[in-house]
Design a protein around this motif. Structure first.
Motif, short mmCIF file in Angstrom:
data_model
loop_
_atom_site.label_atom_id
_atom_site.label_comp_id
_atom_site.label_asym_id
_atom_site.label_seq_id
_atom_site.Cartn_x
_atom_site.Cartn_y
_atom_site.Cartn_z
N ASP A 136 -14.43 8.76 13.72
CA ASP A 136 -14.09 7.36 14.00
C ASP A 136 -13.44 6.70 12.78
N ILE A 137 -13.94 7.03 11.59
CA ILE A 137 -13.38 6.47 10.36
C ILE A 137 -11.94 6.94 10.17
N LEU A 138 -11.68 8.24 10.39
CA LEU A 138 -10.31 8.74 10.30
C LEU A 138 -9.41 8.04 11.32
N CYS A 139 -9.92 7.85 12.53
CA CYS A 139 -9.15 7.17 13.57
C CYS A 139 -8.79 5.75 13.14
N SER A 140 -9.72 5.09 12.47
CA SER A 140 -9.48 3.69 12.10
C SER A 140 -8.31 3.55 11.14
N PHE A 141 -7.99 4.60 10.37
CA PHE A 141 -6.84 4.55 9.47
C PHE A 141 -5.57 4.22 10.26
N LEU A 142 -5.45 4.76 11.47
CA LEU A 142 -4.23 4.58 12.27
C LEU A 142 -4.09 3.16 12.79
N LEU A 159 -8.82 7.46 2.22
CA LEU A 159 -7.65 6.77 2.75
C LEU A 159 -6.48 6.91 1.78
N LYS A 160 -6.73 6.66 0.50
CA LYS A 160 -5.67 6.77 -0.50
C LYS A 160 -5.09 8.18 -0.52
N LEU A 161 -5.96 9.19 -0.52
CA LEU A 161 -5.50 10.57 -0.58
C LEU A 161 -4.75 10.96 0.69
N SER A 162 -5.17 10.44 1.84
CA SER A 162 -4.50 10.79 3.09
C SER A 162 -3.06 10.29 3.13
N LEU A 163 -2.77 9.23 2.37
CA LEU A 163 -1.42 8.68 2.32
C LEU A 163 -0.53 9.39 1.31
N LEU A 164 -1.14 10.19 0.42
CA LEU A 164 -0.39 10.81 -0.68
C LEU A 164 -0.33 12.32 -0.60
N ILE A 198 -0.96 11.68 7.21
CA ILE A 198 -1.14 10.75 8.32
C ILE A 198 -0.45 11.25 9.59
N GLY A 199 0.74 11.86 9.44
CA GLY A 199 1.44 12.38 10.61
C GLY A 199 0.63 13.42 11.36
N GLY A 200 0.01 14.34 10.61
CA GLY A 200 -0.82 15.37 11.24
C GLY A 200 -2.05 14.79 11.91
N LEU A 201 -2.67 13.81 11.26
CA LEU A 201 -3.82 13.13 11.86
C LEU A 201 -3.43 12.47 13.17
#
Length: 477
Positions: free
Chosen positions: A39-45, A219-224, A308-311
């Motif tokens: 759910d936390i990963l989903c919330s990033f989107l 979150l920061k790492l997922s964007l980089l 993020i694209g893969g997520l």
């Protein structure tokens, strides 16, 4: 290895995550997690870019990070004088944009969005037998109800959703944040072989208790990063790869026509700044309202921001009947909207339009709660809805005052334009006047999207995003 990743206080809420680590390569192979973490990963989107920019600046174990021009765009809005905006509430609205999926995110075990929840105010007479209006708090003093009453009755948004994914489902998460169901298709020895595991003695299982601060790190790492779980476990701080930008060819049309004057350095073809009217500045400011999942949908295969694209693609593939709590929950992730109270009337990306919204309220625990539905969504969860409430849409014609001129630098710093400010900018850039060339261009939806994409993947949003308009400017040295 970063033992700090496991540290949480005994009183702090945390979410469990099980990692499978290849000790030989010091790399996370994949993770296993339940509803709370996914759910936390989903919330990033669901997060608007303005929210993400604010969170990127927060101090965590890996410190503040920068993503393209996003940080500088956000800071320039914070630095703009309040007198530049059409209404007192707009600046704060852009710095803390409303998440259209906030009713799903507010019940997460760890919600890193520290923005203020949306407030709704109803007519002071709305609990009578007649129909009355209600309004978002930013406009409550601007309007009157059709009955003549003022908006003085606070109605709270109802947090009736429980996240996004099914509570009994478990998931496998790859190092680049692709989410797969823990099903017979994936949970097998073949998965271990797929990751190149030949000697099981080199594989170690580690359980982390993840705090809210660590979610911010992720979150920061997922964007980089293309390997955010490994970087997360090791406590690394990667830098964004700025070499992956390329022009995006749009497949849908728009009626955007904005005239700009570009100031270009002839020696290297770099756009130093773009001068335009209020509509150009509004366009750039509106980027902060775009939800991350909506940007993924627009760019599709052409979006290469970290993992993020893969997520996004993996969530889009999940069977809604098995792994998501509802079709509406999935729509908020893969087809998100801009909250109507923060959008411009001339929205550049129609794909993010919220469409028709229905607002309903019910009475529970001596408190009135309001729910918001997109057109076509299931409203059976409303329960004993007493009546529908009409709403004054707080859509803004513009963010900034007009007429006015603004200048945007290559890294999307926006300031009011004047001869003195233009001279100061040239002095800061240390470019002689004889190395400058001005060019007037007209940009449309293709250029707008290229600026957005370049602004997320590089620190030269104008040079990269408008490169196809600059081919004849660069001179031979």
């Amino acid at each position: 290895m970063a033992a700090a990743a496991t540290n949480t206080t005994q009183t702090e809420t945390s979410v469990s995550l099980k990692l499978l680590l290849n000790e030989e390569s010091n790399k996370v192979l994949f993770a296993e997690a339940g509803k709370d973490f996914v759910d936390i990963l989903c919330s990033f989107l669901t997060m608007p870019l303005g929210t993400i920019a604010r969170l990127l600046e927060k101090e965590t174990s890996i410190g503040p990070v920068s993503v393209g021009c996003l940080n500088s765009l956000y800071k320039s809005v914070a630095d703009l004088d309040q007198s530049c905006f059409c209404a007192d509430t707009i600046k704060q609205m852009l710095l803390q944009p409303i998440n259209f999926a906030e009713d799903y995110c507010n019940t997460l075990k760890l919600n890193i969005d520290d923005g203020h929840p949306t407030k709704y105010f109803a007519c002071g007479y709305f609990n009578s037998h007649r129909s009355h209006d209600f309004v978002i708090s930013t406009n409550k003093d601007k309007y009157k109800c059709h009955c003549g009453g003022s908006f003085s009755f606070l109605v709270l948004p109802k947090c009736f959703h429980q996240g996004f994914v099914n509570c009994i489902a478990t998931f496998i998460i790859t190092d680049d944040l692709k989410v797969m169901p823990n099903s017979v298709d994936y949970a097998s020895f073949g998965l271990l072989q797929e990751f190149g595991i030949k000697n099981t003695s080199s594989v170690k299982e580690i359980v982390l208790n993840i705090s809210k601060e660590k979610v911010l790190d992720l979150l920061k790492l997922s964007l980089l990063s293309k390997s955010p779980l490994t970087d997360f476990f090791l406590g690394k701080k990667p830098s964004i790869d700025v070499s992956r930008f390329f022009t995006f060819d749009v497949n849908f049309s728009g009626n955007i026509q904005i005239i700009l004057k570009l100031v270009i350095r002839k020696s290297d073809g770099k756009v130093l700044c773009a001068q335009g009217e209020q509509d150009f500045a509004d366009l750039l400011l509106s980027f902060l309202t775009f939800p991350l999942g909506g940007i993924n949908r627009i760019f599709d295969e052409n979006f290469a921001l970290g993992s993020i694209g893969g997520l996004y693609k993996s969530i889009a593939k999940l069977n809604v009947n098995k792994y998501l709590i509802s079709k509406e929950a999935k729509n908020r992730l893969v087809d998100p909207c801009i909250a109507p109270q923060i959008k411009l009337s001339n929205q550049i990306l129609p794909i993010l339009e919220p469409g028709v919204l229905d607002y309903s309220y019910d009475y529970c625990g001596n408190v009135y709660h309001v729910q918001c539905f997109k057109s076509g969504e299931d409203k059976s969860s409303v329960g004993n809805c007493r009546m529908k409430l009409s709403k004054y849409e707080s859509i803004h014609e513009t963010y900034l005052k007009n007429p006015a001129l603004y200048v945007a630098t290559d890294d999307l710093v926006i300031t009011p334009l004047s001869p003195i400010s233009a001279l100061g900018l040239l002095n800061r850039l240390k470019t002689p006047l004889n190395d400058l060339k001005e060019k007037v261009v007209t940009i449309g939806i293709k250029e707008v999207l290229n600026i957005l994409k370049a602004g997320l993947s590089s620190t030269s949003a104008l040079t990269n995003g408008l490169a196809h308009l600059l081919t004849e400017v660069k001179e031979e040295k």
